[in-house]
Enzyme design. Structure first.
Site, short mmCIF file in Angstrom:
data_model
loop_
_atom_site.label_atom_id
_atom_site.label_comp_id
_atom_site.label_asym_id
_atom_site.label_seq_id
_atom_site.Cartn_x
_atom_site.Cartn_y
_atom_site.Cartn_z
CD GLU A 44 40.28 73.87 80.28
OE1 GLU A 44 39.18 74.29 79.87
OE2 GLU A 44 40.38 73.20 81.33
CE LYS A 116 35.31 72.73 79.24
NZ LYS A 116 35.93 73.54 80.30
CB CYS A 157 38.72 70.56 81.09
SG CYS A 157 38.94 70.75 82.89
#
Length: 282
Positions: A44, A116, A157
């Site tokens: 990321e 995300k 993440c």
């Protein structure tokens, strides 16, 4: 598709310098290609980590902008697939961006992208307070894409803490390899990073490739590191010897192992349907 395919995962310490980060990524792409890897996964914020709040918005670009075109060129020049996530993609207005995981093929074409879903709005115990939603639009689509390395499930993440997404990728989108590019904080990484990754691999019977940011990016931000590649039985098969170093880890993934693990422990046949849980909770 070959049963055994070589993959690589990168570890780096991105800074607030687009050119410096690109130079690091370029070197790691060449290293991965020389190792015979068909896919290299970056962490990321591979292209940029801001020194202060608001910096990321200033560098956000569309996926057809010059930053991403540069990375497409890297993939094409080295004939390697790249997993790039998350990238600061320009959002729907000037106050927001998307934290986007981009898959580029070995011809330099963008094959797929995922924004995300779960945004990091967290007061880290003994650490900083994060509010990703202040400047980031949450994604709404689950994304999986075919590749020479199997069917890839895309996440970023903080998604790692939400097993429902990974269950969807495995059972509804037929993922074989789960990608988790990350920039875990030092505190949360030390406590939870490896155990969460291994749990996702075991629960889904998928390979997990987790490329990590590592070390101090600036005076305010530090990432845990410890880039990992994990097999469908939950065994770590790839790990950099230094948790904080810049480099790549290489491993061979065997798609037939996925079939073997799933056949011997057929959790997909034993799962309860959603209707079961609705009736069980009444």
């Amino acid at each position: 598709m070959a049963s055994s395919i070589r993959v690589a995962a990168a570890q780096m310490t991105s800074v607030s310098d687009l050119a410096a980060n690109f130079a690091t990524c370029s070197r790691l792409v060449k290293e991965a290609a020389a190792s015979g890897a068909k896919l290299l996964c970056f962490p990321e914020n591979f292209s940029y980590v801001g020194a202060k709040d608001g910096d990321s918005l200033k560098v956000a670009q569309p996926l057809d902008g010059p930053i991403m075109k540069g990375y497409c060129s890297l993939a094409r020049e080295s004939s390697i697939w790249l997993s790039l996530g998350g990238f600061q993609e320009k959002g729907s207005d000037d106050e927001h961006l998307r934290n986007t995981h981009v898959i580029i093929d070995d011809a330099g074409n963008i094959r797929s992208s995922y924004s995300k879903m779960h945004l990091f709005d967290v007061d880290v115990p003994g650490g900083a307070v994060y509010k990703e939603s202040e400047f980031t639009e949450a994604g709404k689509e689950i994304v999986a894409v075919d590749s020479p390395c199997g069917h890839l499930g895309l996440t970023v993440c903080y998604d790692l803490r939400f097993p429902g997404l990974y269950q969807q990728l495995r059972f509804n989108h037929e993922a074989q390899v789960l990608l988790v590019p990350s920039a875990f904080t030092k505190v949360t990484g030390q406590a939870h990073w490896e155990v969460l990754l291994r749990a996702r691999a075991i629960e889904t019977q998928c390979y997990v490739i987790a490329a990590a940011q590592a070390g101090k990016h600036n005076e305010k931000r530090e990432s845990y590191g410890d880039t990992l590649i994990i097999d469908p039985w939950g065994t770590v098969i790839g790990r950099l010897p230094d948790r904080l170093s810049t480099g790549i880890v290489v491993a061979d993934i065997d798609l037939s192992l996925i079939d073997s693990v799933r056949a011997k422990m057929p959790v997909s046949m034993h799962r309860k349907p959603m209707d079961f849980w609705k009736s069980a909770s009444m």
